[in-house]
Design a protein around this motif. Structure first.
Motif, short mmCIF file in Angstrom:
data_model
loop_
_atom_site.label_atom_id
_atom_site.label_comp_id
_atom_site.label_asym_id
_atom_site.label_seq_id
_atom_site.Cartn_x
_atom_site.Cartn_y
_atom_site.Cartn_z
N LYS A 76 36.86 58.36 72.25
CA LYS A 76 37.49 57.10 72.66
C LYS A 76 36.79 55.91 72.02
CE LYS A 76 38.68 54.49 76.81
NZ LYS A 76 38.50 54.38 78.27
N VAL A 77 35.44 55.97 71.95
CA VAL A 77 34.67 54.89 71.31
C VAL A 77 35.02 54.78 69.83
CG1 VAL A 77 32.33 54.19 70.63
CG2 VAL A 77 32.77 54.96 72.95
N ILE A 78 35.11 55.95 69.16
CA ILE A 78 35.45 55.95 67.73
C ILE A 78 36.85 55.42 67.51
CG2 ILE A 78 35.78 57.43 65.70
CD1 ILE A 78 32.86 57.07 66.43
N ARG A 251 36.36 50.92 59.29
CA ARG A 251 36.36 52.24 58.65
C ARG A 251 35.07 52.99 58.99
NH1 ARG A 251 40.12 53.23 54.81
NH2 ARG A 251 41.36 51.46 54.08
N GLY A 252 35.15 54.32 58.84
CA GLY A 252 33.96 55.15 58.99
C GLY A 252 33.16 55.16 57.70
N MET A 259 36.30 54.32 49.37
CA MET A 259 36.92 53.08 48.89
C MET A 259 36.00 52.37 47.89
SD MET A 259 39.88 52.89 50.24
CE MET A 259 40.36 51.19 49.98
N ARG A 260 34.68 52.46 48.11
CA ARG A 260 33.74 51.84 47.19
C ARG A 260 33.78 52.52 45.82
NH1 ARG A 260 29.53 51.56 50.37
NH2 ARG A 260 29.68 49.36 50.85
N GLY A 276 35.00 47.39 54.68
CA GLY A 276 34.82 47.85 56.06
C GLY A 276 36.05 47.75 56.91
N LYS A 277 37.00 46.90 56.54
CA LYS A 277 38.22 46.70 57.32
C LYS A 277 39.34 47.61 56.82
CE LYS A 277 37.18 43.34 60.21
NZ LYS A 277 37.40 43.43 61.64
#
Length: 278
Positions: A76-78, A251-252, A259-260, A276-277
Motif C-alpha cells: 500500500k505504501v509503494i 518512480r522506483g 529512464m536514465r 523521478g516523476k
C-alpha cells in the motif's frame, strides 16, 4: 620372435629409491629450516558442506515469508508513492515538523482526560462523602482534550475549538479528508501530525483520528498561541497552494535507472528531478 626381441630392447626398470634427487634451486638453500607454529593459534579451516560445520548467521530478511497483513501494508505504501494521489489526500503527507510536534504533545499531555482508574477513585470519593453527609466540593469544570470524530466536528462547527489535531494515517482516510476544509471554512486552526496511535496514547485509547483543544489554563495561553500561529503558517496559509499539488507519481529505482540509460543513449540531459516523476 620379433615381438620378444622388441620387448627386450627396452631399458631395465630402476629400483625404488635408486633415483637421484634433482639439484636444489639456487637461493633456496636457506629456506630449508622449518617454521615453528604457535600451538595456541592453530588454523582450523571450516567446511560448510552437508553434514559439516554449522553455517554462520546471515541476514535473511529478503527471504522471509512475511505475514499477509505486513505485505499488504508495505504494498500500500509503494502504491501510494507510484500512483498519482489527488490533492485532498496528498495534503496528509505534509505533517508538522518534529520540534513543533513535540511542543504540541507536551501541551496535550497536560490536558489528558482521566483514565478509568482515576474516574473510579473520584466517584468512590464522592460516594464516601455523600454517605458521611458531607457536601461535595464544587470544583470548576476540568479542562481536558476532546476526542471522538463526531464530538470534534460538532466543536469545529460551533467554533468552540482552539486547535484541532488530525492524524495523517487514518484508515479509511475518508473519515478525516473533509476536516481541513471544514476548519478553514470555520476559521479554526488545525495541524496534521504523524501517528493516530500517538494521539491515542493522549486519550488512553489505542488510536485516535482527531483531538481538539478547547480551553487551556492561563499559564499555557502563550504556548497555545505559539502553536496556533505555527498551525496557521504551515497549514491554513498554504491551503490554496496545496490544493493545486498532486501527490505520488514517483518512480522506483529500477525504473529511474532505465529512464536514465534511455536518456543517455538518446543524448538527452538526464535530470534526476525529471526522471523521478511518472
Amino acid at each position: 620372435m620379433l615381438i620378444h626381441s622388441r620387448l627386450n630392447d627396452q631399458p631395465p626398470k630402476a629400483k625404488a629409491g635408486s633415483r637421484k634427487k634433482p639439484a636444489p634451486a639456487p637461493g633456496a638453500a636457506g629456506k630449508s629450516a622449518k617454521i615453528t607454529k604457535n600451538p595456541l593459534f592453530e588454523a582450523k579451516p571450516k567446511n560448510f558442506g552437508i553434514g559439516q560445520h554449522i553455517r554462520p548467521k546471515t541476514d535473511l530478511t529478503r527471504f522471509v515469508k512475511w505475514p499477509e497483513y505486513i505485505r499488504l501494508q508495505r504494498q500500500k505504501v509503494i502504491l501510494s508513492q507510484r500512483l498519482k494521489v489527488p490533492p485532498a489526500i496528498a495534503q496528509f503527507s505534509h505533517t508538522l515538523d518534529k520540534n513543533t510536534a513535540s511542543q504540541l504533545f507536551k501541551l496535550l499531555n497536560k490536558y489528558r482526560p482521566e483514565s478509568k482508574v482515576e474516574k473510579k477513585e473520584r466517584l468512590e470519593a464522592l460516594a464516601k462523602a455523600a454517605t458521611e453527609g458531607k457536601e461535595p466540593a464544587k470544583d470548576k469544570k476540568p479542562l481536558f482534550v476532546k476526542y471522538g470524530l463526531n464530538h470534534c466536528v460538532a466543536l469545529i462547527e460551533a467554533k468552540k475549538a482552539s486547535l484541532v489535531v488530525i492524524a495523517h494515517d487514518v484508515d479509511p482516510i475518508e473519515l478525516v479528508v473533509f476536516l481541513p476544509a471544514l476548519c478553514r471554512k470555520m476559521g479554526v486552526p488545525y495541524v496534521i501530525v504523524k501517528g493516530k496511535a500517538r494521539l491515542g496514547t493522549v486519550v488512553h485509547k489505542k488510536t485516535a483520528a482527531v483531538l481538539t483543544l478547547q480551553d487551556v489554563n492561563s499559564e499555557d495561553q502563550r504556548e497555545l498561541a505559539n502553536l496556533v500561529s505555527a498551525a496557521k503558517a504551515n497549514f491554513a496559509d498554504k491551503y490554496e497552494e496545496q490544493r493545486r499539488h498532486w501527490g505520488g507519481g514517483l518512480r522506483g529505482n529500477k525504473s529511474t535507472q532505465m529512464m536514465r540509460k534511455r536518456a543517455k543513449a538518446a543524448g538527452q540531459d538526464s535530470k534526476a528531478a525529471a526522471l523521478g516523476k511518472l
